[in-house]
Design a protein around this motif. Structure first.
Motif, short mmCIF file in Angstrom:
data_model
loop_
_atom_site.label_atom_id
_atom_site.label_comp_id
_atom_site.label_asym_id
_atom_site.label_seq_id
_atom_site.Cartn_x
_atom_site.Cartn_y
_atom_site.Cartn_z
N GLU A 1 0.84 -1.20 0.00
CA GLU A 1 0.00 0.00 0.00
C GLU A 1 0.88 1.25 0.00
OE1 GLU A 1 -3.37 2.33 2.71
OE2 GLU A 1 -2.49 0.45 3.42
N ARG A 2 0.67 2.12 -0.96
CA ARG A 2 1.40 3.37 -1.02
C ARG A 2 0.70 4.39 -0.14
NH1 ARG A 2 6.62 4.72 -1.90
NH2 ARG A 2 6.84 6.76 -2.92
N VAL A 3 1.40 4.91 0.84
CA VAL A 3 0.86 5.90 1.77
C VAL A 3 1.74 7.14 1.70
CG1 VAL A 3 0.21 6.40 4.15
CG2 VAL A 3 0.04 4.05 3.28
N LEU A 4 1.21 8.19 1.08
CA LEU A 4 1.99 9.40 0.83
C LEU A 4 3.25 9.03 0.05
CD1 LEU A 4 1.46 11.24 4.25
CD2 LEU A 4 0.23 11.56 2.09
N ARG A 5 4.43 9.23 0.62
CA ARG A 5 5.66 8.93 -0.12
C ARG A 5 6.35 7.66 0.38
NH1 ARG A 5 8.55 14.86 -1.03
NH2 ARG A 5 6.82 15.81 -2.19
N ARG A 6 5.62 6.84 1.08
CA ARG A 6 6.18 5.60 1.59
C ARG A 6 5.28 4.43 1.21
NH1 ARG A 6 7.10 5.68 7.69
NH2 ARG A 6 8.75 4.18 7.23
N THR A 7 5.85 3.23 1.22
CA THR A 7 5.08 2.02 0.90
C THR A 7 5.04 1.11 2.12
OG1 THR A 7 5.69 2.10 -1.44
CG2 THR A 7 4.93 -0.02 -0.58
N ALA B 1 10.61 3.02 -1.38
CA ALA B 1 10.46 2.54 -2.76
C ALA B 1 8.98 2.42 -3.12
CB ALA B 1 11.14 1.19 -2.92
N ALA B 2 8.64 2.75 -4.35
CA ALA B 2 7.26 2.64 -4.82
C ALA B 2 6.91 1.17 -5.06
CB ALA B 2 7.09 3.43 -6.12
N PRO B 3 5.62 0.81 -4.94
CA PRO B 3 5.22 -0.59 -5.19
C PRO B 3 5.69 -1.11 -6.54
CG PRO B 3 3.42 0.60 -4.16
CD PRO B 3 4.48 1.62 -4.47
N LYS B 4 5.62 -0.27 -7.57
CA LYS B 4 6.03 -0.68 -8.91
C LYS B 4 7.50 -1.10 -8.92
CE LYS B 4 6.08 0.89 -13.73
NZ LYS B 4 5.75 2.01 -14.65
N GLU B 5 8.32 -0.41 -8.16
CA GLU B 5 9.74 -0.76 -8.08
C GLU B 5 9.94 -2.07 -7.33
OE1 GLU B 5 11.61 2.53 -6.17
OE2 GLU B 5 10.99 3.97 -7.69
N LEU B 6 9.15 -2.29 -6.29
CA LEU B 6 9.31 -3.49 -5.47
C LEU B 6 8.97 -4.76 -6.24
CD1 LEU B 6 7.78 -2.25 -2.09
CD2 LEU B 6 10.20 -2.60 -2.61
N SER C 1 -2.93 2.84 -5.39
CA SER C 1 -2.15 2.72 -4.15
C SER C 1 -1.92 1.29 -3.70
CB SER C 1 -2.85 3.49 -3.02
OG SER C 1 -2.98 4.86 -3.34
N TYR C 2 -2.49 0.30 -4.41
CA TYR C 2 -2.44 -1.08 -3.91
C TYR C 2 -1.98 -2.09 -4.96
CZ TYR C 2 -5.15 0.34 0.21
OH TYR C 2 -5.57 0.94 1.37
N TYR C 3 -1.09 -2.98 -4.53
CA TYR C 3 -0.73 -4.18 -5.27
C TYR C 3 -0.99 -5.35 -4.32
CZ TYR C 3 1.93 -1.64 -8.90
OH TYR C 3 2.31 -0.84 -9.95
#
Length: 238
Positions: free
Chosen positions: A152-158, A171-176, A191-193
């Motif tokens: 879950e992306r919350v502001l500038r953190r995952t 790191a953004a979810p897409k990067e992870l 915001s969700y993967y």
């Protein structure tokens, strides 16, 4: 060598299943171990260091049924892939209480057992290769994807939610998920993967995970989410 455990309190059925597996292309070299009770299999894993890769479990057994056994295996050997092999269709909806890759009716085993085993092998190999790396400053931690429920992306953190707790990273979810097999995850919202292995149900506008978590599905990604739920999750044999 692939280690396959067959647990069925009916020894005759267990031997029949073993013979079926041995006759399948790609599984003749697998090492098959027969167990006539859940306690015997649990003991082999916990006390004899039995490294089981795939467990083919009957459901209706004395002392401990196959679903409870699968839950125990999920805990003590999380890398083991579980296949339910039952003569009772009424268990089909109950098996989702435990992590598994396939439910096969014994009457349809000749049709679906090979597909179930191939899927189990694929899941196991993917689990070995798939992990995400969480970095915080100079620290880095590898987390197996099969332990992750969702990102879950919350502001500038995952926030990385796993079976063992929560982790945070910039790191953004897409990067992870960049290095993962694409069948292992679904982007269902900006915001969700979610980990596809964690999916339990799909309702209008949301996924329900096996943990009970509710994950929103955006309109723009609803079609993709539906296709993922229908085709990437566990299958029934028939």
């Amino acid at each position: 060598m692939l280690n396959i455990a067959i647990c069925d309190d009916d020894a005759l059925h267990g031997r029949h299943t073993a013979a079926q597996i041995s006759a399948l292309d790609g599984f003749a070299a697998a090492k098959l171990s027969l167990f006539t009770g859940a306690d015997n299999l649990i003991y082999a894993i916990t006390e004899d260091n039995y490294a089981v890769d795939i467990a083919v479990l009957d459901i209706q057994m004395e002392s401990m049924d196959g679903i409870e056994l699968a839950k125990r295996i999920n805990e003590i050997a999380p890398e083991c892939q579980v296949i339910f092999l039952s003569g009772h269709i009424e268990y089909a909806s109950k098996v989702y209480d435990a992590e598994h890759v396939f439910f096969v009716l014994k009457s349809q085993s000749e049709t679906y057992l090979k597909s179930a085993l191939e899927k189990a092998v694929h899941r196991r190999e993917s689990a070995k290769a798939n992990y995400i790396v969480i970095t915080n400053g100079a620290n880095a931690q590898r987390i197996p994807w099969d332990r992750v429920q969702y990102l879950e992306r919350v502001l500038r953190r995952t926030k990385v939610v796993t079976a063992d707790g929560e982790y945070w990273t910039s790191a953004a979810p897409k990067e992870l998920v960049a290095g993962l097999d694409e069948t292992c995850y679904c982007r269902c919202h900006n915001s969700y993967y979610v980990n596809t292995a964690s999916l339990a149900a799909m309702l209008p506008g949301e996924f329900i995970l096996k943990s009970g978590a509710h994950i929103p599905i955006s309109r723009s990604l609803s079609r993709q989410a539906k296709e993922t739920f229908l085709f990437a999750g566990p299958r029934f044999g028939g």
